[in-house]
Design a protein around this motif. Sequence first.
Motif, mmCIF file in Angstrom:
data_model
loop_
_atom_site.group_PDB
_atom_site.id
_atom_site.type_symbol
_atom_site.label_atom_id
_atom_site.label_comp_id
_atom_site.label_asym_id
_atom_site.label_seq_id
_atom_site.Cartn_x
_atom_site.Cartn_y
_atom_site.Cartn_z
ATOM 1 N N VAL A 107 0.286 -1.436 -0.031
ATOM 2 C CA VAL A 107 -0.175 -0.126 -0.184
ATOM 3 C C VAL A 107 1.053 0.896 -0.385
ATOM 4 O O VAL A 107 0.921 1.829 -0.444
ATOM 5 C CB VAL A 107 -0.909 -0.393 0.474
ATOM 6 N N SER A 108 1.750 0.977 0.911
ATOM 7 C CA SER A 108 2.763 2.183 0.604
ATOM 8 C C SER A 108 3.808 2.575 -0.408
ATOM 9 O O SER A 108 3.685 3.811 -1.330
ATOM 10 C CB SER A 108 3.927 1.948 1.604
ATOM 11 N N ARG A 109 4.087 1.573 -1.211
ATOM 12 C CA ARG A 109 4.723 1.987 -2.752
ATOM 13 C C ARG A 109 3.542 1.935 -2.962
ATOM 14 O O ARG A 109 3.651 3.585 -4.453
ATOM 15 C CB ARG A 109 5.146 0.101 -3.347
ATOM 16 N N ALA A 110 2.629 1.793 -3.674
ATOM 17 C CA ALA A 110 1.106 2.514 -4.559
ATOM 18 C C ALA A 110 1.142 4.376 -4.181
ATOM 19 O O ALA A 110 0.630 4.408 -5.430
ATOM 20 C CB ALA A 110 -0.511 1.735 -4.309
ATOM 21 N N TYR A 111 0.558 3.747 -2.601
ATOM 22 C CA TYR A 111 -0.201 4.871 -1.873
ATOM 23 C C TYR A 111 1.584 6.309 -2.312
ATOM 24 O O TYR A 111 1.215 7.740 -3.640
ATOM 25 C CB TYR A 111 0.183 5.513 -1.199
ATOM 26 N N ASN A 112 2.959 6.448 -2.187
ATOM 27 C CA ASN A 112 3.505 7.185 -2.541
ATOM 28 C C ASN A 112 4.426 7.117 -4.651
ATOM 29 O O ASN A 112 4.654 8.037 -5.107
ATOM 30 C CB ASN A 112 5.195 6.342 -2.511
ATOM 31 N N SER A 113 3.798 5.998 -5.206
ATOM 32 C CA SER A 113 3.313 6.441 -6.596
ATOM 33 C C SER A 113 2.435 6.776 -7.200
ATOM 34 O O SER A 113 3.269 7.808 -8.045
ATOM 35 C CB SER A 113 3.606 4.559 -7.104
ATOM 36 N N ARG A 114 1.721 6.960 -6.317
ATOM 37 C CA ARG A 114 0.238 7.818 -6.689
ATOM 38 C C ARG A 114 0.722 9.194 -6.771
ATOM 39 O O ARG A 114 0.148 10.465 -7.132
ATOM 40 C CB ARG A 114 -0.744 7.412 -6.186
ATOM 41 N N LEU A 115 1.203 9.504 -5.221
ATOM 42 C CA LEU A 115 1.733 11.018 -5.229
ATOM 43 C C LEU A 115 2.536 11.331 -6.069
ATOM 44 O O LEU A 115 3.283 12.796 -6.361
ATOM 45 C CB LEU A 115 2.259 11.153 -3.766
ATOM 46 N N GLN A 116 3.775 10.635 -6.254
ATOM 47 C CA GLN A 116 4.818 11.064 -7.927
ATOM 48 C C GLN A 116 4.052 11.581 -8.869
ATOM 49 O O GLN A 116 4.571 12.380 -9.401
ATOM 50 C CB GLN A 116 5.795 10.357 -7.431
ATOM 51 N N ARG A 117 3.254 10.715 -9.356
ATOM 52 C CA ARG A 117 2.691 10.949 -10.031
ATOM 53 C C ARG A 117 1.617 12.207 -10.801
ATOM 54 O O ARG A 117 1.540 12.831 -11.481
ATOM 55 C CB ARG A 117 1.263 9.583 -11.056
ATOM 56 N N GLU A 118 1.041 12.272 -9.563
ATOM 57 C CA GLU A 118 0.104 13.586 -9.325
ATOM 58 C C GLU A 118 1.264 14.662 -8.788
ATOM 59 O O GLU A 118 0.813 15.785 -9.826
ATOM 60 C CB GLU A 118 -0.568 13.449 -7.919
ATOM 61 N N ARG A 119 2.415 14.901 -8.582
ATOM 62 C CA ARG A 119 3.410 15.652 -8.897
ATOM 63 C C ARG A 119 3.585 16.049 -9.465
ATOM 64 O O ARG A 119 4.303 17.501 -10.481
ATOM 65 C CB ARG A 119 4.639 15.231 -7.742
ATOM 66 N N ALA A 120 3.813 15.399 -10.668
ATOM 67 C CA ALA A 120 4.563 15.032 -12.322
ATOM 68 C C ALA A 120 3.470 16.288 -12.913
ATOM 69 O O ALA A 120 3.686 16.409 -13.776
ATOM 70 C CB ALA A 120 5.245 13.892 -12.394
ATOM 71 N N ASN A 121 1.973 15.476 -12.720
ATOM 72 C CA ASN A 121 0.884 16.478 -13.557
ATOM 73 C C ASN A 121 0.731 17.713 -13.332
ATOM 74 O O ASN A 121 -0.143 18.556 -13.713
ATOM 75 C CB ASN A 121 -0.322 15.469 -12.840
ATOM 76 N N MET A 122 1.449 18.108 -11.246
ATOM 77 C CA MET A 122 0.905 19.759 -11.817
ATOM 78 C C MET A 122 1.658 20.986 -12.137
ATOM 79 O O MET A 122 3.046 20.244 -12.625
ATOM 80 C CB MET A 122 1.540 20.062 -9.851
#
Length: 122
Positions: A107-122
């Motif tokens: 869960v932690s890896r999936a959450y961190n991956s999602r955070l990174q994707r969202e930061r990249a889209n900002m």
Amino acid sequence: MESGFGSDFGSAGGAGGKLDAGLIMEQVKVQIAVANAQELLQRMTDKCFRKCIGKPGGSLDNSEQVSEAGAGGGKRRAGSRGRSAAAPPQKCIAMCMDRYMDAWNTVSRAYNSRLQRERANM
């Protein structure tokens, strides 16, 4: 009169303010990580204790009675709750904690991956 906190934060306004602010941020991150680890351990302990121990028996070491039942063959398996004689509560707790940590890491890896994707889209 200067408080004990003055020495920690007093130099933050000078030329080295960014360095001190960075140091403070790192300390806060470490404190948050420690608090998260403590919460994880507490939740994992509670969950696995409830799953593997159930109702405490007459002694604090029901696992010894379960192990003896497997070795001696004639003794009653106290508190086994469906576990085989080869799986005392310590083993159940260890396996439960391993599964809990594996799930938490996934869960932690999936959450961190999602955070990174969202930061990249900002």
